[in-house]
Motif scaffolding. Structure first.
Motif, mmCIF file in Angstrom:
data_model
loop_
_atom_site.group_PDB
_atom_site.id
_atom_site.type_symbol
_atom_site.label_atom_id
_atom_site.label_comp_id
_atom_site.label_asym_id
_atom_site.label_seq_id
_atom_site.Cartn_x
_atom_site.Cartn_y
_atom_site.Cartn_z
ATOM 1 N N ARG A 13 0.736 -1.205 0.036
ATOM 2 C CA ARG A 13 0.232 0.109 0.008
ATOM 3 C C ARG A 13 0.921 1.212 -0.049
ATOM 4 N NH1 ARG A 13 -3.643 2.346 4.993
ATOM 5 N NH2 ARG A 13 -4.480 4.163 3.682
ATOM 6 N N PHE A 14 2.136 1.319 0.744
ATOM 7 C CA PHE A 14 2.809 2.390 0.774
ATOM 8 C C PHE A 14 4.130 1.966 0.694
ATOM 9 C CE2 PHE A 14 -0.357 4.175 3.994
ATOM 10 C CZ PHE A 14 -0.840 4.901 3.425
ATOM 11 N N GLY A 15 4.951 2.868 -0.070
ATOM 12 C CA GLY A 15 6.348 2.856 -0.240
ATOM 13 C C GLY A 15 6.686 1.955 -1.440
ATOM 14 N N ASN A 16 6.780 2.479 -2.914
ATOM 15 C CA ASN A 16 7.238 1.528 -3.859
ATOM 16 C C ASN A 16 8.881 1.698 -3.847
ATOM 17 O OD1 ASN A 16 8.099 1.482 -6.893
ATOM 18 N ND2 ASN A 16 6.021 0.822 -6.717
ATOM 19 N N LEU A 17 9.617 0.683 -3.919
ATOM 20 C CA LEU A 17 10.825 0.154 -3.833
ATOM 21 C C LEU A 17 11.707 1.287 -4.906
ATOM 22 C CD1 LEU A 17 11.213 -3.259 -3.009
ATOM 23 C CD2 LEU A 17 11.638 -1.419 -1.593
ATOM 24 N N ALA A 18 11.012 1.535 -5.883
ATOM 25 C CA ALA A 18 11.797 2.572 -6.768
ATOM 26 C C ALA A 18 12.053 3.906 -6.393
ATOM 27 C CB ALA A 18 11.013 3.029 -8.131
#
Length: 363
Positions: free
Chosen positions: A96-101
């Protein structure tokens, strides 16, 4: 008539060589009280008040008659950072939160920060880079936690402050106006895009009892823009869509973009302001006090910001009563308006934030 803001002190370029680099200073609650009595804290407050005064009565869109090259270079730098988002698209992820990109975007910022700042500054400012780099790197969110909050926004304000103390930016009204309506607005749009594309988590959100999950300064500057006029009432924010003529309205519309449900439920503080504060002058002064207490005066917000260096960790020149915290996160606690029949809202007792049955119970 408003009182002219205090002058901002100057740090000359030769002085920089003898100034130590900023380090983490805040570890305990007592350190926050020390911080609020330092010269560095005073510098930041003076700087923000000067920026606020520079935009009073100014509507967006606005353009300078004599654009500053330093400001243009700063906007170009932010444009470059924005362009990286196209190069580093979000990864497919169920989180839901925090895309590794976002960590990839942050790694590029860390790798290229020296060259970016070298291109921004004239050669004679090279000794300044190690002093401002920590603030620059923490202005866009945490690459470890993949979140963004008012502490990161404050880091960017300190970054601009350091560039003004050393007179890369000149503390004159026209350029201070550019810092808000060109630089800060461009920064705000970049941060909104980073939050959306990489799904950054709000850092330390107060939930429905906070002013905003991620930002604060836009509300201060925006209420400053509206402060001296009487045609637009404070309650106008309850009737969207709002025109993008000031940073307050833009920030409110941003909330409508990212949150669902009734405004009074997900943004109770802003709703209470709209219902109970009689004019924009009181909104502006109240938000300043709230920012000092609830952002700059909270250990969890400022503990990661390096201090000292260009922001002296000393308080010899300050009154000992300056910088006392106010133990409330309610806007009413920062607005000094007596309860009367004409204004039948009241202040909340210090340290007590009730759950209201009606919005006017907050005020």
């Amino acid at each position: 008539m408003s009182i002219p803001p205090n002058p901002l002190r100057r740090v000359t370029l030769p002085e920089i060589h003898s100034i130590q680099l900023p380090t983490q200073k805040i570890f305990h609650e007592e350190d926050v009280e020390i911080w609020r009595r330092t010269q560095g804290f005073r510098d930041l407050i003076i700087f923000l008040r000067r920026l606020n005064e520079a935009v009073v009565g100014i509507t967006i869109p606005w353009s300078s008659k004599f654009p500053s090259q330093a400001v243009s270079s700063m906007v170009t730098l932010i444009d470059t950072l924005d362009g990286w988002i196209e190069d580093i698209p979000p990864l497919h992820s169920p989180q839901r939160f925090g895309n590794l990109a976002f960590r990839t975007w942050g790694a590029r910022l860390e790798e290229q920060s020296d060259s970016l700042l070298s291109r921004l500054l004239p050669p004679e400012y090279s000794s300044l880079i190690p002093h401002i780099k920590p603030y620059f790197l923490t202005s866009f969110g945490s690459f470890i936690r993949m979140d963004y909050g008012t502490g990161h926004e404050t880091s960017f304000a300190i970054f601009l402050l350091c560039l003004t103390l050393t007179r890369f930016f000149v503390p004159e009204v026209e350029q201070e106006r550019e810092l808000v309506l060109r630089v800060f607005m461009r920064y705000l749009r970049l941060c909104w895009r980073l939050q959306d594309v990489y799904r950054l988590e709000p850092a330390g959100s107060h939930g429905v009892w906070g002013l905003d999950d991620s930002h604060f300064l836009g509300y201060i500057f925006g209420s400053g823009q509206l402060r001296d006029q009487t045609k637009i009432p404070v309650s106008a924010v309850l009737h969207p869509p709002l025109p993008p003529t000031n940073l307050y309205f833009m920030s409110i519309m941003r909330i409508h973009e990212v949150k669902q449900g009734p405004f009074h439920e997900h943004s109770s503080q802003l709703h209470s302001i709209a219902l109970g504060v009689p004019n924009w002058g009181k909104v502006n002064s109240g938000l300043f006090k709230m920012y000092e207490a609830e952002v700059l005066g909270k250990r969890v917000v400022v503990q990661h910001i390096p201090l000292g260096g260009l922001l002296p960790w000393s308080n010899e020149s300050l009154d000992k009563t300056e910088g006392r915290s106010v133990p409330s996160n309610n806007i009413a606690s920062y607005i000094s308006e007596p309860a009367t029949q004409a204004h039948p809202y009241r202040l909340v007792k210090k340290g007590h934030v009730p759950r209201p049955e009606r919005c006017d119970d907050l005020l």
